[in-house]
Design a protein around this motif. Structure first.
Motif, PDB file in Angstrom:
ATOM      1  N   SER A 130     -13.916  16.037   4.806  1.00  0.00           N
ATOM      2  CA  SER A 130     -12.554  16.303   5.248  1.00  0.00           C
ATOM      3  C   SER A 130     -12.397  15.680   6.627  1.00  0.00           C
ATOM      4  O   SER A 130     -13.312  15.005   7.116  1.00  0.00           O
ATOM      5  N   LEU A 131     -11.291  15.908   7.257  1.00  0.00           N
ATOM      6  CA  LEU A 131     -11.060  15.311   8.570  1.00  0.00           C
ATOM      7  C   LEU A 131     -12.063  15.792   9.616  1.00  0.00           C
ATOM      8  O   LEU A 131     -12.403  15.052  10.532  1.00  0.00           O
ATOM      9  N   ARG A 132     -12.544  17.021   9.487  1.00  0.00           N
ATOM     10  CA  ARG A 132     -13.390  17.596  10.530  1.00  0.00           C
ATOM     11  C   ARG A 132     -14.854  17.777  10.162  1.00  0.00           C
ATOM     12  O   ARG A 132     -15.675  18.018  11.034  1.00  0.00           O
ATOM     13  N   LYS A 133     -15.179  17.726   8.870  1.00  0.00           N
ATOM     14  CA  LYS A 133     -16.546  18.062   8.506  1.00  0.00           C
ATOM     15  C   LYS A 133     -16.962  17.486   7.155  1.00  0.00           C
ATOM     16  O   LYS A 133     -16.149  16.976   6.395  1.00  0.00           O
ATOM     17  N   TYR A 134     -18.267  17.619   6.922  1.00  0.00           N
ATOM     18  CA  TYR A 134     -18.858  17.330   5.617  1.00  0.00           C
ATOM     19  C   TYR A 134     -19.446  18.645   5.098  1.00  0.00           C
ATOM     20  O   TYR A 134     -20.037  19.402   5.862  1.00  0.00           O
ATOM     21  N   GLU A 135     -19.298  18.873   3.816  1.00  0.00           N
ATOM     22  CA  GLU A 135     -19.948  19.993   3.157  1.00  0.00           C
ATOM     23  C   GLU A 135     -20.888  19.390   2.120  1.00  0.00           C
ATOM     24  O   GLU A 135     -20.488  18.536   1.338  1.00  0.00           O
ATOM     25  N   VAL A 136     -22.135  19.848   2.152  1.00  0.00           N
ATOM     26  CA  VAL A 136     -23.158  19.282   1.286  1.00  0.00           C
ATOM     27  C   VAL A 136     -23.847  20.414   0.532  1.00  0.00           C
ATOM     28  O   VAL A 136     -24.200  21.434   1.121  1.00  0.00           O
ATOM     29  N   GLU A 137     -24.042  20.233  -0.762  1.00  0.00           N
ATOM     30  CA  GLU A 137     -24.835  21.174  -1.544  1.00  0.00           C
ATOM     31  C   GLU A 137     -26.129  20.479  -1.922  1.00  0.00           C
ATOM     32  O   GLU A 137     -26.112  19.305  -2.338  1.00  0.00           O
ATOM     33  N   ILE A 138     -27.230  21.194  -1.761  1.00  0.00           N
ATOM     34  CA  ILE A 138     -28.524  20.620  -2.128  1.00  0.00           C
ATOM     35  C   ILE A 138     -29.062  21.323  -3.372  1.00  0.00           C
ATOM     36  O   ILE A 138     -28.556  22.370  -3.778  1.00  0.00           O
ATOM     37  N   SER A 139     -30.073  20.736  -3.974  1.00  0.00           N
ATOM     38  CA  SER A 139     -30.537  21.166  -5.290  1.00  0.00           C
ATOM     39  C   SER A 139     -31.115  22.575  -5.331  1.00  0.00           C
ATOM     40  O   SER A 139     -31.258  23.140  -6.411  1.00  0.00           O
ATOM     41  N   ASN A 140     -31.422  23.177  -4.197  1.00  0.00           N
ATOM     42  CA  ASN A 140     -31.896  24.560  -4.202  1.00  0.00           C
ATOM     43  C   ASN A 140     -30.743  25.556  -4.129  1.00  0.00           C
ATOM     44  O   ASN A 140     -30.950  26.754  -4.032  1.00  0.00           O
ATOM     45  N   GLY A 141     -29.500  25.045  -4.148  1.00  0.00           N
ATOM     46  CA  GLY A 141     -28.323  25.890  -4.162  1.00  0.00           C
ATOM     47  C   GLY A 141     -27.693  26.143  -2.803  1.00  0.00           C
ATOM     48  O   GLY A 141     -26.592  26.687  -2.728  1.00  0.00           O
ATOM     49  N   LEU A 142     -28.360  25.770  -1.721  1.00  0.00           N
ATOM     50  CA  LEU A 142     -27.794  25.977  -0.392  1.00  0.00           C
ATOM     51  C   LEU A 142     -26.627  25.034  -0.141  1.00  0.00           C
ATOM     52  O   LEU A 142     -26.633  23.888  -0.598  1.00  0.00           O
ATOM     53  N   GLU A 143     -25.644  25.540   0.582  1.00  0.00           N
ATOM     54  CA  GLU A 143     -24.510  24.721   0.993  1.00  0.00           C
ATOM     55  C   GLU A 143     -24.571  24.574   2.508  1.00  0.00           C
ATOM     56  O   GLU A 143     -24.612  25.569   3.235  1.00  0.00           O
ATOM     57  N   LEU A 144     -24.593  23.344   2.971  1.00  0.00           N
ATOM     58  CA  LEU A 144     -24.731  23.037   4.386  1.00  0.00           C
ATOM     59  C   LEU A 144     -23.449  22.420   4.905  1.00  0.00           C
ATOM     60  O   LEU A 144     -22.777  21.686   4.180  1.00  0.00           O
ATOM     61  N   GLU A 145     -23.132  22.710   6.168  1.00  0.00           N
ATOM     62  CA  GLU A 145     -21.973  22.086   6.796  1.00  0.00           C
ATOM     63  C   GLU A 145     -22.428  21.226   7.964  1.00  0.00           C
ATOM     64  O   GLU A 145     -23.349  21.597   8.701  1.00  0.00           O
ATOM     65  N   PHE A 146     -21.744  20.094   8.113  1.00  0.00           N
ATOM     66  CA  PHE A 146     -22.019  19.141   9.177  1.00  0.00           C
ATOM     67  C   PHE A 146     -20.691  18.767   9.818  1.00  0.00           C
ATOM     68  O   PHE A 146     -19.656  18.744   9.146  1.00  0.00           O
ATOM     69  N   ASN A 147     -20.727  18.432  11.107  1.00  0.00           N
ATOM     70  CA  ASN A 147     -19.491  17.960  11.741  1.00  0.00           C
ATOM     71  C   ASN A 147     -19.226  16.521  11.305  1.00  0.00           C
ATOM     72  O   ASN A 147     -20.011  15.937  10.554  1.00  0.00           O
ATOM     73  N   LYS A 148     -18.158  15.958  11.769  1.00  0.00           N
ATOM     74  CA  LYS A 148     -17.766  14.604  11.340  1.00  0.00           C
ATOM     75  C   LYS A 148     -18.797  13.553  11.730  1.00  0.00           C
ATOM     76  O   LYS A 148     -18.891  12.515  11.094  1.00  0.00           O
ATOM     77  N   LYS A 149     -19.586  13.841  12.770  1.00  0.00           N
ATOM     78  CA  LYS A 149     -20.635  12.902  13.193  1.00  0.00           C
ATOM     79  C   LYS A 149     -21.912  13.070  12.364  1.00  0.00           C
ATOM     80  O   LYS A 149     -22.886  12.361  12.585  1.00  0.00           O
ATOM     81  N   GLY A 150     -21.906  14.028  11.448  1.00  0.00           N
ATOM     82  CA  GLY A 150     -23.071  14.242  10.589  1.00  0.00           C
ATOM     83  C   GLY A 150     -24.103  15.170  11.210  1.00  0.00           C
ATOM     84  O   GLY A 150     -25.222  15.261  10.724  1.00  0.00           O
ATOM     85  N   GLN A 151     -23.724  15.903  12.246  1.00  0.00           N
ATOM     86  CA  GLN A 151     -24.645  16.842  12.885  1.00  0.00           C
ATOM     87  C   GLN A 151     -24.515  18.210  12.217  1.00  0.00           C
ATOM     88  O   GLN A 151     -23.416  18.708  11.993  1.00  0.00           O
ATOM     89  N   PHE A 152     -25.670  18.819  11.912  1.00  0.00           N
ATOM     90  CA  PHE A 152     -25.688  20.102  11.237  1.00  0.00           C
ATOM     91  C   PHE A 152     -24.966  21.167  12.071  1.00  0.00           C
ATOM     92  O   PHE A 152     -25.169  21.247  13.277  1.00  0.00           O
TER      93      PHE A 152
END
Length: 146
Positions: free
Chosen positions: A119-141
């Motif tokens: 999205s404009l402000r962030k990335y949301e990533v799901e990994i294969s163990n089911g966790l959902e991670l959020e990162f800012n637009k620069k890709g920082q956790f």
């Protein structure tokens, strides 16, 4: 009387939104050029199963592509990808920013990225163990999403 007007106007707006929201199946060659290029460059081995154009209102149009392996890709009206969902299968790493790839590899070894949404402000990533991670637009956790 004003309360009745407000309710009537709200109902009309809601009704017009429902009436305007339309989904239709289209040919993949009707996708914007950016979307066609993205699919060709990142999913060349997969065939397109279906392509859907969704018109939310007069100004908003989105596209959803489903590949034969079940992967779903969503594009905005210009054909820029917004979400790639591998349906529990790894997505191509070349679409994932390098900083996010590195973080996942270091912090969650033996997992794969199976979904990414931007999205404009962030990335949301799901990994294969089911966790959902959020990162800012620069890709920082920033956080693990519950």
């Amino acid at each position: 009387m004003n309360k009745i007007k407000t309710i009537a106007i709200t109902a009309l707006v809601a009704l017009s939104t429902i009436v305007c929201a339309q989904k239709k199946v289209i040919n993949s060659n009707q996708l914007p050029a950016n979307a066609q290029t993205f699919i060709k460059n990142n999913f060349a081995i997969n065939q397109i199963s279906s392509t859907i154009e969704e018109q939310e209102n007069l100004f908003s149009k989105e596209y959803k592509v489903i590949l034969n392996n079940g992967t779903e890709i969503e594009f905005d009206k210009s054909g820029n990808w917004e979400e790639v969902d591998g349906q529990k299968t790894a997505i191509p790493l070349k679409i994932v920013p390098r900083t996010i790839q590195n973080y996942v590899a270091k912090s969650f070894p033996n997992t794969q990225i199976v979904k990414i949404k931007k999205s404009l402000r962030k990335y949301e990533v799901e990994i294969s163990n089911g966790l959902e991670l959020e990162f800012n637009k620069k890709g920082q956790f920033t956080k693990i999403d519950d």
